[in-house]
Motif scaffolding. Structure first.
Motif, PDB file in Angstrom:
ATOM      1  N   MET A  49     -20.616 -16.870  19.703  1.00  8.15           N
ATOM      2  CA  MET A  49     -20.773 -16.449  18.325  1.00  8.15           C
ATOM      3  C   MET A  49     -20.792 -17.698  17.446  1.00  8.15           C
ATOM      4  O   MET A  49     -19.898 -18.534  17.546  1.00  8.15           O
ATOM      5  N   ARG A  50     -21.826 -17.795  16.604  1.00 11.30           N
ATOM      6  CA  ARG A  50     -21.878 -18.931  15.682  1.00 11.30           C
ATOM      7  C   ARG A  50     -20.858 -18.738  14.558  1.00 11.30           C
ATOM      8  O   ARG A  50     -20.407 -17.629  14.297  1.00 11.30           O
ATOM      9  N   ALA A  51     -20.540 -19.838  13.904  1.00 14.83           N
ATOM     10  CA  ALA A  51     -19.548 -19.809  12.826  1.00 14.83           C
ATOM     11  C   ALA A  51     -20.220 -19.922  11.465  1.00 14.83           C
ATOM     12  O   ALA A  51     -21.285 -20.522  11.330  1.00 14.83           O
ATOM     13  N   LEU A  52     -19.570 -19.347  10.468  1.00  8.99           N
ATOM     14  CA  LEU A  52     -19.979 -19.492   9.077  1.00  8.99           C
ATOM     15  C   LEU A  52     -18.830 -20.143   8.330  1.00  8.99           C
ATOM     16  O   LEU A  52     -17.709 -19.622   8.314  1.00  8.99           O
ATOM     17  N   GLU A  53     -19.107 -21.313   7.750  1.00 15.99           N
ATOM     18  CA  GLU A  53     -18.119 -22.036   6.952  1.00 15.99           C
ATOM     19  C   GLU A  53     -18.583 -21.988   5.505  1.00 15.99           C
ATOM     20  O   GLU A  53     -19.609 -22.579   5.173  1.00 15.99           O
ATOM     21  N   LEU A  54     -17.830 -21.308   4.664  1.00 11.76           N
ATOM     22  CA  LEU A  54     -18.205 -21.187   3.261  1.00 11.76           C
ATOM     23  C   LEU A  54     -17.643 -22.345   2.452  1.00 11.76           C
ATOM     24  O   LEU A  54     -16.487 -22.747   2.641  1.00 11.76           O
ATOM     25  N   GLY A  55     -18.447 -22.874   1.544  1.00  8.90           N
ATOM     26  CA  GLY A  55     -17.999 -23.937   0.651  1.00  8.90           C
ATOM     27  C   GLY A  55     -17.529 -25.169   1.398  1.00  8.90           C
ATOM     28  O   GLY A  55     -17.972 -25.458   2.505  1.00  8.90           O
ATOM     29  N   THR A  56     -16.616 -25.884   0.753  1.00  9.21           N
ATOM     30  CA  THR A  56     -16.034 -27.080   1.352  1.00  9.21           C
ATOM     31  C   THR A  56     -14.588 -26.795   1.731  1.00  9.21           C
ATOM     32  O   THR A  56     -13.945 -25.902   1.172  1.00  9.21           O
ATOM     33  N   VAL A  57     -14.076 -27.571   2.684  1.00  4.89           N
ATOM     34  CA  VAL A  57     -12.707 -27.392   3.151  1.00  4.89           C
ATOM     35  C   VAL A  57     -11.741 -27.528   1.986  1.00  4.89           C
ATOM     36  O   VAL A  57     -11.907 -28.371   1.111  1.00  4.89           O
ATOM     37  N   GLY A  58     -10.725 -26.687   1.993  1.00  2.00           N
ATOM     38  CA  GLY A  58      -9.698 -26.728   0.957  1.00  2.00           C
ATOM     39  C   GLY A  58      -9.659 -25.433   0.162  1.00  2.00           C
ATOM     40  O   GLY A  58      -9.986 -24.354   0.679  1.00  2.00           O
ATOM     41  N   GLU A  59      -9.268 -25.558  -1.085  1.00  2.00           N
ATOM     42  CA  GLU A  59      -9.091 -24.393  -1.956  1.00  2.00           C
ATOM     43  C   GLU A  59     -10.371 -23.586  -2.077  1.00  2.00           C
ATOM     44  O   GLU A  59     -10.336 -22.354  -2.110  1.00  2.00           O
ATOM     45  N   MET A  60     -11.515 -24.255  -2.147  1.00  2.00           N
ATOM     46  CA  MET A  60     -12.774 -23.533  -2.302  1.00  2.00           C
ATOM     47  C   MET A  60     -13.005 -22.587  -1.121  1.00  2.00           C
ATOM     48  O   MET A  60     -13.346 -21.423  -1.312  1.00  2.00           O
ATOM     49  N   ARG A  61     -12.848 -23.084   0.095  1.00  2.00           N
ATOM     50  CA  ARG A  61     -13.061 -22.232   1.272  1.00  2.00           C
ATOM     51  C   ARG A  61     -12.060 -21.081   1.289  1.00  2.00           C
ATOM     52  O   ARG A  61     -12.415 -19.951   1.594  1.00  2.00           O
ATOM     53  N   ALA A 112     -22.705 -12.032   0.066  1.00  2.00           N
ATOM     54  CA  ALA A 112     -23.875 -12.902   0.143  1.00  2.00           C
ATOM     55  C   ALA A 112     -23.433 -14.353   0.017  1.00  2.00           C
ATOM     56  O   ALA A 112     -22.365 -14.648  -0.528  1.00  2.00           O
ATOM     57  N   THR A 113     -24.287 -15.230   0.521  1.00  2.00           N
ATOM     58  CA  THR A 113     -24.076 -16.663   0.354  1.00  2.00           C
ATOM     59  C   THR A 113     -25.436 -17.349   0.396  1.00  2.00           C
ATOM     60  O   THR A 113     -26.413 -16.757   0.842  1.00  2.00           O
ATOM     61  N   THR A 114     -25.466 -18.567  -0.075  1.00  2.00           N
ATOM     62  CA  THR A 114     -26.725 -19.304  -0.172  1.00  2.00           C
ATOM     63  C   THR A 114     -26.532 -20.701   0.394  1.00  2.00           C
ATOM     64  O   THR A 114     -25.531 -21.357   0.103  1.00  2.00           O
ATOM     65  N   GLY A 115     -27.508 -21.152   1.186  1.00  2.00           N
ATOM     66  CA  GLY A 115     -27.449 -22.483   1.756  1.00  2.00           C
ATOM     67  C   GLY A 115     -28.759 -23.219   1.571  1.00  2.00           C
ATOM     68  O   GLY A 115     -29.792 -22.615   1.246  1.00  2.00           O
ATOM     69  N   LEU A 116     -28.710 -24.503   1.765  1.00  2.00           N
ATOM     70  CA  LEU A 116     -29.904 -25.335   1.674  1.00  2.00           C
ATOM     71  C   LEU A 116     -30.669 -25.278   2.988  1.00  2.00           C
ATOM     72  O   LEU A 116     -30.092 -25.512   4.055  1.00  2.00           O
ATOM     73  N   LEU A 145     -34.105 -22.672  -0.269  1.00  2.00           N
ATOM     74  CA  LEU A 145     -32.782 -22.152   0.065  1.00  2.00           C
ATOM     75  C   LEU A 145     -32.893 -21.042   1.099  1.00  2.00           C
ATOM     76  O   LEU A 145     -33.951 -20.435   1.262  1.00  2.00           O
ATOM     77  N   VAL A 146     -31.772 -20.751   1.734  1.00  2.00           N
ATOM     78  CA  VAL A 146     -31.640 -19.595   2.613  1.00  2.00           C
ATOM     79  C   VAL A 146     -30.597 -18.677   1.973  1.00  2.00           C
ATOM     80  O   VAL A 146     -29.462 -19.096   1.741  1.00  2.00           O
ATOM     81  N   CYS A 147     -31.003 -17.459   1.678  1.00  2.00           N
ATOM     82  CA  CYS A 147     -30.128 -16.472   1.043  1.00  2.00           C
ATOM     83  C   CYS A 147     -29.716 -15.444   2.083  1.00  2.00           C
ATOM     84  O   CYS A 147     -30.566 -14.725   2.624  1.00  2.00           O
ATOM     85  N   LEU A 148     -28.435 -15.409   2.395  1.00  2.00           N
ATOM     86  CA  LEU A 148     -27.902 -14.493   3.396  1.00  2.00           C
ATOM     87  C   LEU A 148     -27.149 -13.357   2.734  1.00  2.00           C
ATOM     88  O   LEU A 148     -26.395 -13.576   1.786  1.00  2.00           O
ATOM     89  N   ARG A 149     -27.348 -12.151   3.263  1.00  2.00           N
ATOM     90  CA  ARG A 149     -26.537 -10.990   2.894  1.00  2.00           C
ATOM     91  C   ARG A 149     -25.759 -10.602   4.143  1.00  2.00           C
ATOM     92  O   ARG A 149     -26.265 -10.751   5.264  1.00  2.00           O
ATOM     93  N   PHE A 150     -24.543 -10.101   3.951  1.00  2.00           N
ATOM     94  CA  PHE A 150     -23.717  -9.758   5.110  1.00  2.00           C
ATOM     95  C   PHE A 150     -22.729  -8.665   4.756  1.00  2.00           C
ATOM     96  O   PHE A 150     -22.535  -8.334   3.589  1.00  2.00           O
ATOM     97  N   ARG A 151     -22.134  -8.137   5.798  1.00  2.00           N
ATOM     98  CA  ARG A 151     -21.044  -7.171   5.625  1.00  2.00           C
ATOM     99  C   ARG A 151     -19.877  -7.600   6.496  1.00  2.00           C
ATOM    100  O   ARG A 151     -20.063  -8.215   7.551  1.00  2.00           O
ATOM    101  N   LEU A 152     -18.691  -7.281   6.038  1.00  2.00           N
ATOM    102  CA  LEU A 152     -17.477  -7.578   6.791  1.00  2.00           C
ATOM    103  C   LEU A 152     -17.356  -6.561   7.924  1.00  2.00           C
ATOM    104  O   LEU A 152     -17.426  -5.348   7.690  1.00  2.00           O
ATOM    105  N   VAL A 153     -17.189  -7.050   9.144  1.00  2.00           N
ATOM    106  CA  VAL A 153     -17.026  -6.163  10.303  1.00  2.00           C
ATOM    107  C   VAL A 153     -15.538  -6.004  10.605  1.00  2.00           C
ATOM    108  O   VAL A 153     -15.034  -4.894  10.664  1.00  2.00           O
ATOM    109  N   THR A 154     -14.848  -7.118  10.804  1.00  2.00           N
ATOM    110  CA  THR A 154     -13.413  -7.096  11.070  1.00  2.00           C
ATOM    111  C   THR A 154     -12.769  -8.342  10.483  1.00  2.00           C
ATOM    112  O   THR A 154     -13.412  -9.386  10.371  1.00  2.00           O
ATOM    113  N   SER A 155     -11.503  -8.231  10.143  1.00  2.00           N
ATOM    114  CA  SER A 155     -10.745  -9.428   9.775  1.00  2.00           C
ATOM    115  C   SER A 155      -9.818  -9.749  10.945  1.00  2.00           C
ATOM    116  O   SER A 155      -9.378  -8.843  11.657  1.00  2.00           O
ATOM    117  N   ALA A 156      -9.590 -11.024  11.151  1.00  2.00           N
ATOM    118  CA  ALA A 156      -8.811 -11.450  12.329  1.00  2.00           C
ATOM    119  C   ALA A 156      -7.331 -11.264  12.100  1.00  2.00           C
ATOM    120  O   ALA A 156      -6.839 -11.124  11.038  1.00  2.00           O
TER     121      ALA A 156
END
Length: 125
Positions: free
Chosen positions: A1-13, A27-31, A114-125
């Motif tokens: 399973m690939r990983a999705l890292e949102l924002g930058t490490v720290g408070e933002m993530r 949703a999220t957006t990437g370059l 840009l790449v615009c992703l839409r998603f849904r939450l499946v489970t929280s760990a």
């Protein structure tokens, strides 16, 4: 399973992950250039990704529900609002994303792909 890292490490993530877990961020957006640089293929509808925290820990599983490529200047309000970060207008979303990408050394123009992703939450760990 690939990983999705949102924002930058720290408070933002932490903040962005909390929005996903609360169901407010779908949703999220990437370059596109980052995909090319990392020689990574685009996500696809139905793909499940591990949402990771600051330490690389698996905090949730999401499922991709939409993938679109668009120039920065053509991102829709529907997509921007789905990012759930409290922007009150498309102009505010654009200004915030410009600041973010400039802050990490990648200024964007209206024609930046840009790449615009839409998603849904499946489970929280």
């Amino acid at each position: 399973m690939r990983a999705l890292e949102l924002g930058t490490v720290g408070e933002m993530r932490e903040r962005l992950n909390a929005l996903v877990l609360a169901g407010r961020k779908t949703a999220t957006t990437g370059l596109l250039a980052e995909y090319v640089e990392e020689t990574e293929g685009l996500e696809f509808v139905g793909e499940r990704l591990a949402l990771v925290g600051n330490d690389g820990d698996h905090v949730a599983t999401i499922e991709i529900t939409g993938v679109e490529q668009a120039p920065f200047g053509q991102v829709t309000w529907e997509h921007a609002a789905a990012e759930g970060e409290g922007d009150r207008s498309l102009d505010e979303w654009r200004a915030g994303h410009r600041r973010f990408w400039e802050g990490i050394g990648t200024p964007v123009r209206d024609d930046t792909p840009l790449v615009c992703l839409r998603f849904r939450l499946v489970t929280s760990a």
